[in-house]
Design a protein around this motif. Structure first.
Motif, PDB file in Angstrom:
ATOM      1  N   LEU A 186      -5.677  -9.202  -7.499  1.00  0.00           N
ATOM      2  CA  LEU A 186      -6.966  -8.527  -7.315  1.00  0.00           C
ATOM      3  C   LEU A 186      -7.975  -9.445  -6.652  1.00  0.00           C
ATOM      4  O   LEU A 186      -8.708  -9.036  -5.740  1.00  0.00           O
ATOM      5  CB  LEU A 186      -7.517  -8.031  -8.653  1.00  0.00           C
ATOM      6  N   LYS A 187      -8.010 -10.684  -7.094  1.00  0.00           N
ATOM      7  CA  LYS A 187      -8.956 -11.657  -6.524  1.00  0.00           C
ATOM      8  C   LYS A 187      -8.642 -11.907  -5.038  1.00  0.00           C
ATOM      9  O   LYS A 187      -9.554 -11.902  -4.208  1.00  0.00           O
ATOM     10  CB  LYS A 187      -8.875 -12.967  -7.309  1.00  0.00           C
TER      11      LYS A 187
ATOM     12  N   THR B 169     -10.807  -7.845   1.761  1.00  0.00           N
ATOM     13  CA  THR B 169     -11.387  -6.515   1.916  1.00  0.00           C
ATOM     14  C   THR B 169     -12.761  -6.668   2.562  1.00  0.00           C
ATOM     15  O   THR B 169     -13.610  -7.367   2.070  1.00  0.00           O
ATOM     16  CB  THR B 169     -11.526  -5.823   0.551  1.00  0.00           C
TER      17      THR B 169
ATOM     18  N   LYS C  90     -17.482   4.228  -0.024  1.00  0.00           N
ATOM     19  CA  LYS C  90     -16.960   3.748  -1.308  1.00  0.00           C
ATOM     20  C   LYS C  90     -15.566   4.298  -1.607  1.00  0.00           C
ATOM     21  O   LYS C  90     -14.716   3.600  -2.158  1.00  0.00           O
ATOM     22  CB  LYS C  90     -17.929   4.122  -2.424  1.00  0.00           C
TER      23      LYS C  90
ATOM     24  N   LEU D 209      -6.910  -9.967  -2.911  1.00  0.00           N
ATOM     25  CA  LEU D 209      -7.146  -8.770  -2.108  1.00  0.00           C
ATOM     26  C   LEU D 209      -8.640  -8.551  -1.865  1.00  0.00           C
ATOM     27  O   LEU D 209      -9.037  -8.107  -0.786  1.00  0.00           O
ATOM     28  CB  LEU D 209      -6.518  -7.544  -2.766  1.00  0.00           C
ATOM     29  N   SER D 210      -9.462  -8.853  -2.863  1.00  0.00           N
ATOM     30  CA  SER D 210     -10.903  -8.676  -2.681  1.00  0.00           C
ATOM     31  C   SER D 210     -11.444  -9.627  -1.621  1.00  0.00           C
ATOM     32  O   SER D 210     -12.448  -9.333  -0.972  1.00  0.00           O
ATOM     33  CB  SER D 210     -11.651  -8.856  -4.000  1.00  0.00           C
ATOM     34  N   LYS D 211     -10.782 -10.751  -1.420  1.00  0.00           N
ATOM     35  CA  LYS D 211     -11.223 -11.703  -0.380  1.00  0.00           C
ATOM     36  C   LYS D 211     -10.996 -11.167   1.027  1.00  0.00           C
ATOM     37  O   LYS D 211     -11.730 -11.528   1.945  1.00  0.00           O
ATOM     38  CB  LYS D 211     -10.499 -13.035  -0.535  1.00  0.00           C
TER      39      LYS D 211
ATOM     40  N   HIS E 118       0.831  -1.199   0.000  1.00  0.00           N
ATOM     41  CA  HIS E 118       0.000   0.000   0.000  1.00  0.00           C
ATOM     42  C   HIS E 118       0.872   1.258   0.000  1.00  0.00           C
ATOM     43  O   HIS E 118       0.628   2.194  -0.758  1.00  0.00           O
ATOM     44  CB  HIS E 118      -0.935   0.018   1.210  1.00  0.00           C
TER      45      HIS E 118
END
Length: 141
Positions: free
Chosen positions: A133-134, A140, A61, A136-138, A20
């Motif tokens: 991406l997949k 988040t 958002k 990290l979305s898990k 980050h």
């Protein structure tokens, strides 16, 4: 216990924070030439999607706490990038919308952001970027 296993650098939370920080520094440098902060860019991207968002929905958002968002929006209104509008469905709510100037600026900013995103993807194999991406979305929430 070895140095390797006791190091905080082996923690997922550290790796995510380090990533980050690196991405944030790159994006800050890229957006600086537009005179805009990362948070303002996220607000503009959220608003450019075309939905009328309340301050609360936008804060969630755009990943900005509400008091910080209020100050940021005040500056963005002064800069002519966004405007406030009373919600048609609930007079107590305020919607935010990009102005014409905001949309024009967004096009220039988006080009640089996409270039930066491409550079980050270039550091990874094509399938690794999609996997990242997949994954990290898990995590988040």
């Amino acid at each position: 216990m070895s140095e390797q296993t006791s190091s905080f650098e082996s923690h997922i939370s550290y790796a995510v924070a380090a990533a980050h920080r690196s991405v944030n520094q790159r994006m800050t440098a890229q957006l600086k030439k537009h005179g805009i902060q990362i948070e303002a860019w996220r607000v503009m991207e959220c608003l450019d999607a075309g939905k009328r968002l309340t301050m609360g929905a936008l804060a969630s958002k755009a990943l900005i706490n509400p008091p910080t968002l209020s100050k940021l929006v005040d500056r963005m209104v002064s800069d002519g990038l966004v405007h406030r509008q009373i919600s048609q469905s609930d007079q107590r709510e305020i919607n935010l919308l990009l102005t014409h100037l905001g949309r024009i600026r967004m096009l220039d900013i988006r080009k640089d952001v996409e270039e930066q995103d491409g550079a980050l993807n270039g550091l990874l194999e094509t399938e690794d970027g999609a996997l990242l991406l997949k994954l990290l979305s898990k995590i988040t929430v």
